[in-house]
Design a protein around this motif. Sequence first.
Motif, PDB file in Angstrom:
ATOM      1  N   THR A  31     -11.055   2.575   4.496  1.00  0.00           N
ATOM      2  CA  THR A  31     -10.063   2.674   3.430  1.00  0.00           C
ATOM      3  C   THR A  31      -9.139   1.461   3.413  1.00  0.00           C
ATOM      4  OG1 THR A  31      -8.627   4.017   4.830  1.00  0.00           O
ATOM      5  CG2 THR A  31     -10.103   5.190   3.326  1.00  0.00           C
ATOM      6  N   LYS A  32      -8.845   0.878   4.578  1.00  0.00           N
ATOM      7  CA  LYS A  32      -8.050  -0.350   4.611  1.00  0.00           C
ATOM      8  C   LYS A  32      -8.809  -1.490   3.942  1.00  0.00           C
ATOM      9  CE  LYS A  32      -5.473   0.712   8.778  1.00  0.00           C
ATOM     10  NZ  LYS A  32      -5.147   0.296  10.135  1.00  0.00           N
ATOM     11  N   THR A  35      -8.789  -0.865   0.185  1.00  0.00           N
ATOM     12  CA  THR A  35      -7.456  -1.047  -0.376  1.00  0.00           C
ATOM     13  C   THR A  35      -7.129  -2.524  -0.535  1.00  0.00           C
ATOM     14  OG1 THR A  35      -6.693   1.022   0.584  1.00  0.00           O
ATOM     15  CG2 THR A  35      -5.003  -0.573  -0.014  1.00  0.00           C
TER      16      THR A  35
END
Length: 66
Positions: A31-32, A35
């Motif tokens: 998810t990092k 993002t």
Amino acid sequence: MHDAELVLVAAALHCFFGAPPGLLAIVGMGTKLLTGYYAARRAGIAEPGRWRAGFALMPRGEFSIV
């Protein structure tokens, strides 16, 4: 953190969330990455810079669960 502390944190995460801590770490890193990629794309950064922005977020130590 010492090894014993890491084991206790891993056990607490497994008991509280019902998922192995390794899986939570992989999801967190993914998810990092996404993002950073998304934010760079919105800012008009070229493809290599998008990936660089995503990977730059991965080594950060914070861990959040929403």
